[in-house]
Write a protein that holds these residues in place. Structure first.
Motif, PDB file in Angstrom:
ATOM      1  N   GLN A  89       1.125   5.387   9.096  1.00 33.72           N
ATOM      2  CA  GLN A  89       2.573   5.458   8.912  1.00 33.72           C
ATOM      3  C   GLN A  89       3.034   4.915   7.565  1.00 33.72           C
ATOM      4  N   THR A  90       2.285   3.970   6.991  1.00 32.83           N
ATOM      5  CA  THR A  90       2.782   3.286   5.791  1.00 32.83           C
ATOM      6  C   THR A  90       1.919   3.480   4.548  1.00 32.83           C
ATOM      7  N   GLN A  91       0.713   4.012   4.695  1.00 27.51           N
ATOM      8  CA  GLN A  91      -0.185   4.175   3.560  1.00 27.51           C
ATOM      9  C   GLN A  91      -0.628   5.629   3.448  1.00 27.51           C
ATOM     10  N   LEU A  92      -1.405   5.930   2.419  1.00 29.03           N
ATOM     11  CA  LEU A  92      -1.903   7.289   2.223  1.00 29.03           C
ATOM     12  C   LEU A  92      -3.332   7.410   2.735  1.00 29.03           C
ATOM     13  N   PRO A 124     -12.254   8.480   8.288  1.00 24.38           N
ATOM     14  CA  PRO A 124     -11.009   7.885   7.797  1.00 24.38           C
ATOM     15  C   PRO A 124     -11.210   6.821   6.728  1.00 24.38           C
ATOM     16  N   SER A 125     -10.421   6.920   5.686  1.00 22.78           N
ATOM     17  CA  SER A 125     -10.307   5.888   4.653  1.00 22.78           C
ATOM     18  C   SER A 125      -8.908   6.018   4.066  1.00 22.78           C
ATOM     19  N   PHE A 126      -8.504   5.036   3.231  1.00 17.41           N
ATOM     20  CA  PHE A 126      -7.093   4.957   2.850  1.00 17.41           C
ATOM     21  C   PHE A 126      -6.923   4.521   1.403  1.00 17.41           C
ATOM     22  N   LEU A 127      -5.750   4.890   0.854  1.00 16.12           N
ATOM     23  CA  LEU A 127      -5.263   4.364  -0.420  1.00 16.12           C
ATOM     24  C   LEU A 127      -4.145   3.389  -0.081  1.00 16.12           C
ATOM     25  N   LYS A 261       1.630   4.944  -1.782  1.00 13.75           N
ATOM     26  CA  LYS A 261       2.792   5.406  -1.022  1.00 13.75           C
ATOM     27  C   LYS A 261       4.069   5.040  -1.779  1.00 13.75           C
ATOM     28  N   GLY A 262       4.952   5.994  -1.962  1.00 12.44           N
ATOM     29  CA  GLY A 262       6.191   5.747  -2.683  1.00 12.44           C
ATOM     30  C   GLY A 262       6.219   6.330  -4.075  1.00 12.44           C
ATOM     31  N   GLY A 263       5.044   6.752  -4.590  1.00 12.91           N
ATOM     32  CA  GLY A 263       5.036   7.459  -5.870  1.00 12.91           C
ATOM     33  C   GLY A 263       4.370   6.760  -7.027  1.00 12.91           C
TER      34      GLY A 263
END
Length: 537
Positions: A89-92, A124-127, A261-263
């Motif tokens: 929900q909050t990260q990429l 799964p992994s994340f930025l 997230k956010g640009g």
């Protein structure tokens, strides 16, 4: 430990802690970011009766390096910490790794050679925006009943193995002393315990530096205008480049490119100081990063019109180090407080996962009345071995060849296939028990380590020979290796490893023999004979 035993322990501790400024805890954790907060959260879940205090020096977390996870740290965040919903929900979500190469023939982004997945990642992994993640984990620890002292600086720690550890704090209003049976050092690169106790060991064999910041207005890798400008980017491709960890590769250096997230975009440069030169000190750090990267067509294109965020700039020289001690009866080091090697392949959060779980297991063994010294001695040997073997297998002299598309393509495929086959696979298969197998420390891992160290050293030697002959990076333009992506299918991984080893063998036959030790020795002997000197034969 029985309730009667815990009562006796508390009574004994209270007898040694009579000052009004002194408090008694089972566990005191130094540092409230991911490593420290995770340790507190997991301990509380395993034993809610533990009295845990966490000391964090900052009133709020700043953005920090360590924004990309890989498969092990993705498992740790999702399964162990239970953050799957929060992260999605909050990260990429991250879509693998990509590498961009150039040479004198590369005039623009479309000319540059590329390595990366054709499809989206299957594991799964994340930025991550680390400031957001760190606050979330710390908040969850607080909700579980962990006491937080913030802001407060731990000035020093007096260790007493098997007894009470004493922490000297500086808070906003006064100095304070607390005692705890266990102290967990999660102080990050400050390395509080390692530096005080002379365990800190710089790694002079890997003289790297890094500079990083966040930028606004960076171009979108998947923008339609960019695809129209460079049609080659769209051929045989269905993935997403923008949410991969993109690596801009040069000779002796590389740069990460991580969307947040956010640009905003995190951009950092890492160089081997033996192979690449950092710009003069007079320029602002953000401009030095832009200047350094402007020599690469991909970075020049993607940074056109972008601006770095003032104040969100960092620089660190001589990155790698380790502690000769990981734990004892009453203390443990986790995350960056224990060691750091290199940000390439994003291993830092994997290290957090393994070292955090080791600290948790130590405390829980104490609660059960087990022999702590035996477990601690084992962990000290394992983490020292893991650090050294990981360094030799993956990073020793890697900067000699990472700038060559052809060699790096082989190295990357082998590195990732072995990671999936012998580290990540068993964690996803066995669950939390998999964290007890510290990478490269089991007897079964020894031949894999030896093979990885061998091909890494050979690739470096071949690259050095290519550089001497002016052939280094000859395929850095016009090539595009879009592989299907990695997964845990053992036959698929074996196929990648087999094909890559065969390609390595062909490379040795074709040109690698020029850098074989015996060939170099014969060359040196011939030269010595010509100059009238004794032969080494």
């Amino acid at each position: 430990m029985t309730s009667k035993g815990r009562g006796a322990y508390r009574k004994k501790m209270n007898q040694t802690c009579r000052s009004e400024d002194c408090e008694l805890w089972d566990v005191a954790i130094v540092g409230g970011a991911l490593s420290g907060a995770s340790t507190a959260l997991i301990l509380k879940r395993k034993d809610p009766s533990l009295r845990i205090v966490l000391i964090e020096k900052n009133t709020s977390f700043k953005r920090r390096v360590g924004e990309a996870t890989v498969e092990v740290s993705g498992y740790f965040l999702c399964r162990t910490l239970g953050l799957t919903r929060f992260l999605t929900q909050t990260q990429l979500c991250k879509n693998g790794l990509r590498f961009w190469f150039s040479n004198k023939e590369s005039e623009n982004l479309g000319d540059c050679s590329e390595i990366g997945g054709r499809y989206l990642s299957t594991v799964p992994s994340f930025l991550l925006d680390r400031s957001v993640l760190d606050e979330e984990v710390l908040s969850r620890a607080r909700e579980m009943g962990v006491s937080i002292i913030r802001p407060a600086l731990v000035k020093s720690v007096d260790l007493y193995e098997g007894g009470e550890q004493t922490l000297h704090l500086q808070t906003e209003n006064s100095d304070k002393t607390i005692k705890a049976r266990w102290v967990i050092d999660a102080s990050g690169v400050r390395c509080l315990l390692a530096r005080k106790n002379n365990w800190y060991k710089p790694n002079h064999s890997h003289p790297t530096l890094a500079a990083w910041t966040r930028w606004k207005g960076v171009k979108d890798w998947d923008d339609a205008n960019l695809a129209e400008k460079y049609p080659s980017l769209s051929k045989n491709y269905v993935g997403i480049r923008g949410t991969a960890t993109n690596h801009i590769i040069g000779d002796g250096w590389w740069a990460w490119w991580i969307a947040l997230k956010g640009g905003d975009t995190s951009i950092g440069v890492v160089i081997d100081q033996r192979r690449a030169k950092w710009p003069p000190e007079e320029e602002p750090l953000g401009e030095k990063i832009r200047e350094f990267l402007s020599s690469h067509p991909v970075a020049r294109e993607m940074m056109d019109g972008a601006e770095y965020i003032e104040g969100d700039i960092n620089f660190r020289r001589n990155l790698p180090y380790s502690s000769s001690v990981q734990s004892g009866d009453g203390f443990a080091l986790t995350g960056d407080a224990l060691a750091f090697i290199d940000p390439f392949y994003s291993p830092g959060m994997d290290w957090i996962a393994f070292s955090t779980m080791a600290a948790v297991n130590l405390v829980m063994a104490w609660r059960k009345g087990e022999n702590i010294q035996v477990l601690s001695d084992k962990l000290n040997k394992q983490f020292a071995m893991s650090y050294q073997r990981t360094f030799e297998a993956l990073y020793l002299n890697k900067y000699d060849y990472l700038g060559d598309y052809e060699i790096m393509r082989l190295g990357f495929r082998l590195d990732i296939a072995f990671y999936y086959s012998f580290i990540a696979y068993f964690l996803f298969k066995d669950g939390e028990e998999g964290f007890k197998e510290i990478p490269f420390t089991s007897p079964q891992a020894t031949p894999i380590f030896a093979l990885m160290r061998l091909y890494n050293s050979r690739f470096a030697a071949i690259a050095r020979k290519r550089r001497e002959e002016g052939r280094f990076g000859r395929l850095n333009s016009g090539q595009r290796d879009l592989f299907p992506g990695f997964n845990f299918n053992r036959s698929f991984l074996l196929k990648i490893i087999t094909k890559s080893l065969f390609a390595w063998a062909l490379l040795e036959i074709k040109e690698g023999w020029k850098s074989w030790p015996v060939f170099n020795l014969n060359t040196a002997n011939d030269q010595a004979i010509e100059e009238g000197e004794p032969s080494q034969a």
